[in-house]
Write a protein that holds these residues in place. Structure first.
Motif, PDB file in Angstrom:
ATOM      1  N   SER A 127      61.654 -72.067  18.412  1.00 33.24           N
ATOM      2  CA  SER A 127      62.851 -72.469  19.157  1.00 33.24           C
ATOM      3  C   SER A 127      63.772 -73.340  18.328  1.00 33.24           C
ATOM      4  CB  SER A 127      62.455 -73.240  20.437  1.00 33.24           C
ATOM      5  OG  SER A 127      61.718 -74.402  20.109  1.00 33.24           O
ATOM      6  N   ASP A 128      63.305 -73.782  17.165  1.00 34.97           N
ATOM      7  CA  ASP A 128      64.057 -74.720  16.332  1.00 34.97           C
ATOM      8  C   ASP A 128      64.700 -73.982  15.162  1.00 34.97           C
ATOM      9  OD1 ASP A 128      64.471 -77.708  15.482  1.00 34.97           O
ATOM     10  OD2 ASP A 128      63.697 -76.697  13.699  1.00 34.97           O
ATOM     11  N   ILE A 129      66.009 -74.195  14.928  1.00 32.63           N
ATOM     12  CA  ILE A 129      66.721 -73.494  13.869  1.00 32.63           C
ATOM     13  C   ILE A 129      66.157 -73.864  12.495  1.00 32.63           C
ATOM     14  CG2 ILE A 129      68.500 -75.276  13.894  1.00 32.63           C
ATOM     15  CD1 ILE A 129      68.892 -71.586  12.816  1.00 32.63           C
ATOM     16  N   GLY A 130      65.714 -75.118  12.344  1.00 32.39           N
ATOM     17  CA  GLY A 130      65.128 -75.531  11.069  1.00 32.39           C
ATOM     18  C   GLY A 130      63.874 -74.743  10.746  1.00 32.39           C
ATOM     19  N   ASP A 131      62.988 -74.577  11.741  1.00 28.44           N
ATOM     20  CA  ASP A 131      61.786 -73.776  11.546  1.00 28.44           C
ATOM     21  C   ASP A 131      62.141 -72.320  11.305  1.00 28.44           C
ATOM     22  OD1 ASP A 131      60.259 -76.014  11.905  1.00 28.44           O
ATOM     23  OD2 ASP A 131      59.619 -75.511  13.948  1.00 28.44           O
ATOM     24  N   ALA A 132      63.118 -71.807  12.063  1.00 28.45           N
ATOM     25  CA  ALA A 132      63.496 -70.397  11.940  1.00 28.45           C
ATOM     26  C   ALA A 132      63.947 -70.062  10.518  1.00 28.45           C
ATOM     27  CB  ALA A 132      64.604 -70.064  12.942  1.00 28.45           C
ATOM     28  N   ALA A 162      64.727 -64.781  20.040  1.00 27.54           N
ATOM     29  CA  ALA A 162      65.643 -63.683  20.378  1.00 27.54           C
ATOM     30  C   ALA A 162      67.071 -64.146  20.611  1.00 27.54           C
ATOM     31  CB  ALA A 162      65.115 -62.940  21.606  1.00 27.54           C
ATOM     32  N   ASP A 163      67.261 -65.259  21.292  1.00 30.47           N
ATOM     33  CA  ASP A 163      68.607 -65.751  21.584  1.00 30.47           C
ATOM     34  C   ASP A 163      68.955 -66.982  20.762  1.00 30.47           C
ATOM     35  OD1 ASP A 163      69.088 -63.799  23.581  1.00 30.47           O
ATOM     36  OD2 ASP A 163      67.846 -64.951  24.971  1.00 30.47           O
ATOM     37  N   GLY A 164      68.204 -67.170  19.683  1.00 24.63           N
ATOM     38  CA  GLY A 164      68.390 -68.377  18.885  1.00 24.63           C
ATOM     39  C   GLY A 164      69.679 -68.363  18.083  1.00 24.63           C
ATOM     40  N   PHE A 165      70.197 -69.565  17.839  1.00 26.62           N
ATOM     41  CA  PHE A 165      71.405 -69.731  17.048  1.00 26.62           C
ATOM     42  C   PHE A 165      71.136 -69.290  15.604  1.00 26.62           C
ATOM     43  CE2 PHE A 165      74.191 -72.901  14.702  1.00 26.62           C
ATOM     44  CZ  PHE A 165      75.341 -72.143  14.864  1.00 26.62           C
ATOM     45  N   ASN A 166      72.043 -68.484  15.045  1.00 22.60           N
ATOM     46  CA  ASN A 166      71.885 -67.953  13.683  1.00 22.60           C
ATOM     47  C   ASN A 166      70.579 -67.185  13.519  1.00 22.60           C
ATOM     48  OD1 ASN A 166      74.327 -68.948  12.884  1.00 22.60           O
ATOM     49  ND2 ASN A 166      73.513 -70.661  11.714  1.00 22.60           N
ATOM     50  N   ARG A 167      70.277 -66.321  14.478  1.00 23.80           N
ATOM     51  CA  ARG A 167      69.000 -65.620  14.440  1.00 23.80           C
ATOM     52  C   ARG A 167      68.846 -64.752  13.195  1.00 23.80           C
ATOM     53  NH1 ARG A 167      66.232 -60.816  16.098  1.00 23.80           N
ATOM     54  NH2 ARG A 167      64.142 -61.334  16.902  1.00 23.80           N
ATOM     55  N   GLU A 168      69.981 -64.319  12.604  1.00 25.01           N
ATOM     56  CA  GLU A 168      69.877 -63.443  11.432  1.00 25.01           C
ATOM     57  C   GLU A 168      69.120 -64.126  10.295  1.00 25.01           C
ATOM     58  OE1 GLU A 168      73.728 -65.749  11.141  1.00 25.01           O
ATOM     59  OE2 GLU A 168      72.625 -64.656  12.686  1.00 25.01           O
TER      60      GLU A 168
END
Length: 371
Positions: A127-132, A162-168
């Motif tokens: 759920s965290d962009i840093g981890d993603a 799936a709906d995360g910010f900057n998922r790419e």
């Protein structure tokens, strides 16, 4: 190390469990056991598999964690079993310590590979962009170092973040995961957490007196304190605390800037946690856009260029509540809850409906004495 005959294989361990009174046979679990047995045999014979790892996913209560733990107990090689959030906490700490080291992820993966051959993740959820952004190169570094990853999740790989910010930026992690791991869905119809067992109430509606009675029982003759407690260098207000329990208000712990590491510290120090004043958590979602002139990493974006997930005003506190329940459940720390609405009405609308299904199932599982 004990002789190899001392430890059964996953298939043998499952067969032994199936002989216990009350065991419910599940064809979906047997499919997963076959996949685990295949990896167990390859790991202990030196064999090579095209996809050495395994990703078990499916609805809550299907036995994913139980199966992974069974596999981990059977292993006769160096391995580690960790909740995903705990592992990421360790990763961030090591990366901070490796500041200035060339290719720190490769260095970290080498450290890990010198210690273990198999890494078992429980509750893989991003759920965290840093981890993603970190997970793609991190997974690739671990795979290149020869680490076999076995994981459980409530989501299929292509549904993660799936709906995360900057998922790419998370897509490379999904690709690395799918290349390395066989994906097995536990799609059985039975929720094993709903199997009849002796109950013990740990959830009440508008009944603060129940928490007072629980705290009194857990405290016994020991002294209690009303003083705030320190959590990782910050202070949290408490209703009461003693050596055997801490009694908190939802507003003080879930509506304040605390996170997974703070909940880990709570479970490190207290054998039981009481939480009062949990409101109805549902809320109407509102679409949001990035403001003009903000920075999206190295790329300037214009207003309306990216759509943020639709969130409700309560979703930040809901995320903290989910993390708290996860930590308590994973550590076997009972969570006693006093809320404004019945359990099944706690969160019925919002962006976090999918992860909250796991939270609901875990809160239901805590209502049994054996927890």
């Amino acid at each position: 190390m004990p002789p190899e005959t001392a430890t059964p294989s996953p298939r043998e361990a499952y067969a032994l469990a199936a002989q216990q009174p009350g065991f419910v046979d599940d064809p979906a679990q047997r499919k997963a056991i076959d996949a685990l047995e295949h990896r167990f045999a390859a790991l202990h014979s030196g064999g090579r598999l095209t996809q050495p790892g395994l990703y078990l996913w499916g609805p809550v209560g299907r036995g994913k964690t139980w199966l992974m733990d069974l596999f981990h107990r059977c292993l006769r090689i160096r391995s580690r079993r960790q909740h995903f959030h705990h592992f990421m906490r360790w990763v961030h700490r090591r990366l901070f310590a490796l500041t200035g080291v060339a290719d720190p992820l490769k260095h970290l993966a080498g450290e890990l590979a010198s210690d273990i051959q198999v890494l078992c993740f429980d509750e893989f959820f991003v759920s965290d962009i840093g981890d993603a952004m970190l997970l793609g190169p991190l997974f690739q570094a671990m795979i290149d170092a020869g680490i076999v990853i076995v994981a459980t999740s409530n989501q299929a790989p292509d549904q993660l973040y799936a709906d995360g910010f900057n998922r790419e930026r998370f897509v490379p992690a999904i690709a690395a995961l799918q290349d390395h791991m066989q994906v097995v869905e536990l799609d059985g119809a039975l929720d094993h957490r709903q199997h009849p067992r002796a109950g013990e109430q740990r959830y009440w509606v508008d009944n603060r007196r129940a928490l007072a009675e629980v705290f009194s029982r857990l405290r016994g003759p020991a002294p209690a304190s009303h003083k705030p407690r320190a959590l990782n260098g910050r202070s949290v207000a408490v209703v009461q605390s003693c050596a055997s329990a801490i009694w908190l208000r939802f507003a003080d712990i879930c509506e304040q800037p605390f996170g997974a590491q703070d909940f880990m510290a709570l479970c490190d120090h207290y054998p039981a946690i009481l939480l009062e004043g949990v409101p109805g958590l549902s809320g109407q979602c509102t679409a949001q856009r990035i403001a003009r002139g903000t920075e999206d990493a190295a790329h300037q974006v214009a207003a309306g260029d990216r759509q943020l997930p639709a969130l409700s005003v309560k979703d930040d506190s809901v995320r903290r509540f989910i993390a708290l329940v996860d930590e308590c459940y994973d550590r076997g720390v009972p969570l006693y809850v006093e809320a404004a609405v019945p359990l099944l009405e706690l969160y019925t609308a919002g962006h976090l409906i999918a992860p909250f299904r796991r939270t609901l199932s875990r809160l239901q599982a805590m209502q049994y004495r054996q927890f």
